[in-house]
Design an enzyme around this catalytic site. Structure first.
Site, PDB file in Angstrom:
ATOM      1  N   GLU A  17     -28.833  -6.441  24.414  1.00 15.53           N
ATOM      2  CA  GLU A  17     -27.382  -6.349  24.238  1.00 15.53           C
ATOM      3  C   GLU A  17     -26.915  -4.926  24.436  1.00 15.53           C
ATOM      4  OE1 GLU A  17     -24.998  -8.558  21.202  1.00 15.53           O
ATOM      5  OE2 GLU A  17     -24.755  -6.543  20.361  1.00 15.53           O
ATOM      6  N   TYR A  49     -17.698  -7.240  22.761  1.00 18.73           N
ATOM      7  CA  TYR A  49     -16.259  -7.324  22.973  1.00 18.73           C
ATOM      8  C   TYR A  49     -15.555  -6.761  21.765  1.00 18.73           C
ATOM      9  CZ  TYR A  49     -12.252  -9.803  25.108  1.00 18.73           C
ATOM     10  OH  TYR A  49     -11.082 -10.142  25.763  1.00 18.73           O
ATOM     11  N   ALA A  51     -12.919  -5.669  18.832  1.00 20.04           N
ATOM     12  CA  ALA A  51     -11.912  -6.369  18.050  1.00 20.04           C
ATOM     13  C   ALA A  51     -10.516  -5.883  18.411  1.00 20.04           C
ATOM     14  CB  ALA A  51     -12.166  -6.144  16.559  1.00 20.04           C
ATOM     15  N   HIS A  77     -19.482 -11.319  25.813  1.00 20.60           N
ATOM     16  CA  HIS A  77     -18.927 -11.889  24.592  1.00 20.60           C
ATOM     17  C   HIS A  77     -17.438 -12.153  24.836  1.00 20.60           C
ATOM     18  CE1 HIS A  77     -22.077  -9.990  21.651  1.00 20.60           C
ATOM     19  NE2 HIS A  77     -22.628 -10.412  22.774  1.00 20.60           N
ATOM     20  N   ASP A 109     -14.528 -10.055  15.083  1.00 16.81           N
ATOM     21  CA  ASP A 109     -14.240  -9.252  13.908  1.00 16.81           C
ATOM     22  C   ASP A 109     -12.757  -8.899  13.863  1.00 16.81           C
ATOM     23  OD1 ASP A 109     -16.969  -9.183  13.229  1.00 16.81           O
ATOM     24  OD2 ASP A 109     -17.294  -7.499  14.618  1.00 16.81           O
ATOM     25  N   ALA A 126     -14.100 -20.217  16.382  1.00 17.63           N
ATOM     26  CA  ALA A 126     -14.907 -20.209  17.607  1.00 17.63           C
ATOM     27  C   ALA A 126     -14.944 -21.574  18.268  1.00 17.63           C
ATOM     28  CB  ALA A 126     -16.323 -19.731  17.293  1.00 17.63           C
ATOM     29  N   HIS A 159     -23.370 -17.434   7.070  1.00 14.02           N
ATOM     30  CA  HIS A 159     -22.140 -16.868   7.610  1.00 14.02           C
ATOM     31  C   HIS A 159     -21.358 -16.210   6.479  1.00 14.02           C
ATOM     32  CE1 HIS A 159     -18.314 -16.425   9.619  1.00 14.02           C
ATOM     33  NE2 HIS A 159     -18.829 -16.873  10.751  1.00 14.02           N
ATOM     34  N   GLU A 168     -21.338 -24.610   6.408  1.00 13.27           N
ATOM     35  CA  GLU A 168     -21.667 -23.740   7.545  1.00 13.27           C
ATOM     36  C   GLU A 168     -22.395 -24.516   8.630  1.00 13.27           C
ATOM     37  OE1 GLU A 168     -24.628 -20.016   8.644  1.00 13.27           O
ATOM     38  OE2 GLU A 168     -24.659 -20.914   6.657  1.00 13.27           O
TER      39      GLU A 168
END
Length: 319
Positions: A17, A49, A51, A77, A109, A126, A159, A168
């Protein structure tokens, strides 16, 4: 390349990443990292990506530059935060034109430095983003008839916004039913958390690849930052004890952190993990040491790196 092609076969995937650089100095570090890691021919690399729009254009540019100037396969992302449907569609069309094969769809975020009202977002969760990308796929706008491979996040430690672990898992199952095809987990340091999470996924009838997210501790400052990520991280006593012994010796801290990550990865491989995703923090040193220590042969499809030098990288990737 579509995720179903990437994950084909029984061998685990290995991926890295990156995050978009904000300064010329940070760009130089990232470009050197790309040069160092390209020869490892990871199955894919992801690009984060920001926020609230903080690094979004930088993300799009970096994804396309990786796609067009290296042999790496980027997965961007994409988050729900501060977006409407027209904006997301424009981004998907841009990526489709560049033949990007996959998206990692995330809640995102909350921005810290701008006023933010979540109720104004077109995508509240999401799953809403997953459904939208799936409809985009069905429109035939992507050059691959399958459209984008859609990934989502998994949280072995739970989470942070959903303390009820049963709820979750229901949410995760709903995202899979909506079109998610692979899961990349948040970082963790106790493999028992990951293995338990994977087993609970199976019990919930979730049978898509689950890729484990690994971030080695390379400094005490980094260790403290990790503790703040995603609502905190559980550090096993074994790791804490080893770090406390050498906390005043930066080189020994790095060695301890890397060795712990090596042992984590070896155990995950012994337990037939679908893939390992290294959170590199845009630096290659620790990742290369871990990768080499695992004795993993370079992929047969690996060719000489496209990016041969930092000067060439700057010319091809810098603004």
């Amino acid at each position: 390349m579509h995720i179903t092609d990437i994950m084909r076969g029984d061998s685990p995937t290995f991926s890295f990443e990156f995050f978009p650089p904000k300064t010329p100095a940070a760009a130089e570090v990232l470009y050197q990292t790309i040069r160092d890691l390209e020869s490892y021919m990871p199955h894919f690399v992801s690009v984060t990506y920001g926020a609230g729009g903080s690094t979004r254009d930088l993300t799009h540019d970096l994804v396309e530059r990786i796609q067009h100037t290296t042999k790496l396969d980027p997965i961007p992302h994409l988050t729900c935060i501060c977006h409407n449907e027209d904006e997301i569609e424009a981004i998907l069309l841009r990526y489709a034109r560049s033949a990007i094969g996959n998206i990692l769809a995330l809640g995102g975020d909350r921005p810290r430095d701008i006023p933010y009202d979540k109720s104004r977002d077109s995508f509240q969760h999401a799953i809403d983003l997953v459904k939208f990308i799936r409809r985009f796929n069905e429109s035939g706008a992507h050059p691959d008839r399958r459209g984008f491979g859609i990934g989502v996040a998994g949280f072995p430690e739970g989470h942070p916004a959903t303390p009820n672990r049963l709820v979750e898992m229901n949410h995760l199952k709903a995202k899979v039913d909506a079109g998610a095809e692979y899961i990349v987990t948040q970082l963790f340091f106790d493999n028992r958390d990951f293995l338990d999470f994977r087993e609970r996924c199976a019990l919930a009838d979730i049978h898509i690849p689950i890729i484990a997210g690994i971030m080695p501790v390379t400094s005490m400052n980094g260790f403290k930052r990790i503790a703040e990520l995603a609502g905190g991280a559980r550090f096993p006593a074994k790791l804490l004890r080893a770090l406390q012994r050498c906390e005043n010796d930066p080189e020994m801290v790095r060695r301890v952190g890397v060795q712990f990550a090596v042992e984590q990865c070896q155990d995950l491989l012994d337990n037939n993990v679908a893939g390992i995703h290294f959170y590199t923090l845009n630096r290659s040193d620790a990742t290369r040491v871990i990768f080499d220590s695992l004795g993993i042969p370079r992929r047969r499809s690996a060719r000489a790196p496209t990016v041969q030098s930092s000067d060439e990288v700057r010319k091809r990737l810098a603004n």
